[in-house]
Design a protein around this motif. Sequence first.
Motif, mmCIF file in Angstrom:
data_model
loop_
_atom_site.group_PDB
_atom_site.id
_atom_site.type_symbol
_atom_site.label_atom_id
_atom_site.label_comp_id
_atom_site.label_asym_id
_atom_site.label_seq_id
_atom_site.Cartn_x
_atom_site.Cartn_y
_atom_site.Cartn_z
ATOM 1 N N THR A 90 0.863 -1.182 0.000
ATOM 2 C CA THR A 90 0.000 0.000 0.000
ATOM 3 C C THR A 90 0.903 1.237 0.000
ATOM 4 O O THR A 90 2.017 1.194 0.537
ATOM 5 N N PRO A 91 0.428 2.356 -0.581
ATOM 6 C CA PRO A 91 1.237 3.581 -0.521
ATOM 7 C C PRO A 91 1.548 3.978 0.925
ATOM 8 O O PRO A 91 2.643 4.462 1.216
ATOM 9 N N SER A 92 0.602 3.735 1.818
ATOM 10 C CA SER A 92 0.836 4.062 3.235
ATOM 11 C C SER A 92 2.011 3.270 3.790
ATOM 12 O O SER A 92 2.833 3.794 4.541
ATOM 13 N N ARG A 109 1.766 10.516 -5.397
ATOM 14 C CA ARG A 109 2.652 9.808 -6.321
ATOM 15 C C ARG A 109 3.936 10.629 -6.543
ATOM 16 O O ARG A 109 5.031 10.106 -6.502
ATOM 17 N N LYS A 110 3.741 11.924 -6.751
ATOM 18 C CA LYS A 110 4.881 12.784 -7.028
ATOM 19 C C LYS A 110 5.844 12.787 -5.822
ATOM 20 O O LYS A 110 7.056 12.684 -5.982
ATOM 21 N N ARG A 111 5.256 12.863 -4.629
ATOM 22 C CA ARG A 111 6.073 12.835 -3.410
ATOM 23 C C ARG A 111 6.922 11.556 -3.336
ATOM 24 O O ARG A 111 8.105 11.581 -3.076
ATOM 25 N N ILE A 112 6.242 10.421 -3.584
ATOM 26 C CA ILE A 112 6.918 9.130 -3.486
ATOM 27 C C ILE A 112 8.006 9.028 -4.552
ATOM 28 O O ILE A 112 9.137 8.628 -4.271
ATOM 29 N N GLY A 161 13.041 8.067 -6.090
ATOM 30 C CA GLY A 161 13.579 7.824 -7.425
ATOM 31 C C GLY A 161 12.921 6.659 -8.141
ATOM 32 O O GLY A 161 13.349 6.274 -9.223
ATOM 33 N N ILE A 162 11.859 6.067 -7.559
ATOM 34 C CA ILE A 162 11.190 4.961 -8.246
ATOM 35 C C ILE A 162 10.038 5.498 -9.087
ATOM 36 O O ILE A 162 9.623 6.638 -8.926
ATOM 37 N N LYS A 163 9.533 4.672 -10.006
ATOM 38 C CA LYS A 163 8.302 4.991 -10.716
ATOM 39 C C LYS A 163 7.187 4.303 -9.931
ATOM 40 O O LYS A 163 7.250 3.091 -9.671
ATOM 41 N N ALA A 164 6.177 5.082 -9.552
ATOM 42 C CA ALA A 164 5.099 4.526 -8.731
ATOM 43 C C ALA A 164 3.845 4.338 -9.574
ATOM 44 O O ALA A 164 3.354 5.288 -10.192
ATOM 45 N N TYR A 165 3.346 3.101 -9.652
ATOM 46 C CA TYR A 165 2.176 2.789 -10.463
ATOM 47 C C TYR A 165 0.989 2.422 -9.586
ATOM 48 O O TYR A 165 1.143 1.739 -8.570
ATOM 49 N N ASP A 166 -0.177 2.842 -10.045
ATOM 50 C CA ASP A 166 -1.408 2.564 -9.333
ATOM 51 C C ASP A 166 -1.933 1.203 -9.754
ATOM 52 O O ASP A 166 -1.864 0.827 -10.928
ATOM 53 N N GLY A 186 3.808 17.143 5.754
ATOM 54 C CA GLY A 186 4.290 15.762 5.668
ATOM 55 C C GLY A 186 3.236 14.846 5.062
ATOM 56 O O GLY A 186 2.118 15.261 4.760
ATOM 57 N N GLU A 187 3.587 13.560 4.898
ATOM 58 C CA GLU A 187 2.717 12.633 4.169
ATOM 59 C C GLU A 187 1.561 12.080 4.998
ATOM 60 O O GLU A 187 0.658 11.464 4.470
ATOM 61 N N HIS A 188 1.619 12.251 6.305
ATOM 62 C CA HIS A 188 0.575 11.642 7.139
ATOM 63 C C HIS A 188 -0.436 12.686 7.582
ATOM 64 O O HIS A 188 -0.057 13.790 7.955
ATOM 65 N N PHE A 189 -1.693 12.327 7.529
ATOM 66 C CA PHE A 189 -2.727 13.268 7.963
ATOM 67 C C PHE A 189 -3.939 12.507 8.495
ATOM 68 O O PHE A 189 -4.070 11.298 8.266
#
Length: 434
Positions: free
Chosen positions: A183-185, A222-225, A230-235, A355-358
């Motif tokens: 998961t992205p999380s 996605r952009k953040r990750i 440096g990876i490509k993140a796919y849904d 940050g990424e968590h909310f």
Amino acid sequence: MIEYWNPQIERMPVDELKKVQEQKLCQLVKYVYEHSPFYKKRFDDAGVKPEDVKTLDDVTKLPFTFKKDLRDTYPTGMFCVPNNKLVRFHVSSGTTGKPTVVGYTDNDIKAWSTSLARALTSIGVGRDDVMQIGYGYGLFTGGLGMHYGAEEAGCTVLPTSSGNTERQIELMQDLGSTVIACTPSYLLFMIEAARDAGISFQDDTKLRVGVLGAEPWSEEMRKRIEDSTGIKAYDIFGTSELSGPLFTECQYQNGIHIWADQFLVEVIDPDTGEPVANGERGELVITTLVKEALPLIRYRIGDITVLNWDECECGRTHPRIMRVLGRADDMLIVRGINVFPGQVESVLMDIPEVGEHFMIIVDRVNELDIMKVQIEMTDAAFSDKVTDIMDLEKKVAAALKSVLNIAVKVELVEHGSLPRSMGKAKKVIDNRKI
Ligand SMILES: [Zn+2]
């Protein structure tokens, strides 16, 4: 060079593809009517017989099915085969009521693996890759589903499952994982844990691709990750009722290809049930064209999306669903306004200091809905003493208001105080329901 798992099927002209769908739909309707008392009754109640379905357009004559149907017929009341034809069960725990049980024949598992193998090939993942699978293994479809698909695509699988994060990172380095599926999380959690241990995903691992899903996530996330690793993140997309994880975006990251020879997709107005015009937003409805054990007819997935039949840059003719912001179930209604947690995430991830968590918290005070969003600052913003907390809270509140059209209270909390998740993250606390 673009690679295809099965070029003949993936690049089939749309009119031929629709003929294939039509033929399979007619067979399916007959099959479920004859093999499942549930479907026979549902069709009889709706006054429709298998012979009424002769063309693809006739699909609209068929009644919808819902998650509730799976719960009401728990455990296997919608199945079309006896237990001795099944090779596996998966069970998804419902937050309310009975869980839903999904069964698979040998052919169902093969079709599922093929679907994912095509998808993984479309993002350039295959024989030269080591895929670390950080989705949970077990009753959840994420781990085992991805496992079979990745093996079919030729990957070397590292089945870490979720959790044990230190070990995940160590194995990622030692065995040279090039692909992470989770998961992205959970990926965010791993990135943070690695950083705390002085390990950079970019410099100290061979990771190049993330296959991320099982929860909604935004383009901004996605952009953040991608920027931080440096990876490509796919849904990735799929739900346990349909089998599990089934589809991904292709290398162009512009919508998720749904294999039309296996699944028939409609997008409808959730209120009227009528199809929306091509390219309009609506609720996703899927009919499984080749499943044997638990075929689903016009299943109301609940995701709000847009269907796109335009030929993709990758040359595949199969339709794409544009990135899903959330399920109708996840939508909050705050002071009469529809709010998707994904919209909140998009706004937050566009603000560099956040940050990424909310966490979104909704309360009702004196008959009035109050929405609060708790955020953390990024490490960089935190160490930069110049960032004024009050200013940041105001800036975030203004950005949220401009998109959501409601006043939101923003509260900056201590770094690390919001919950981290190794699976699907909980991002909303709605106190109005308690
Ligand atoms: Zn494509």
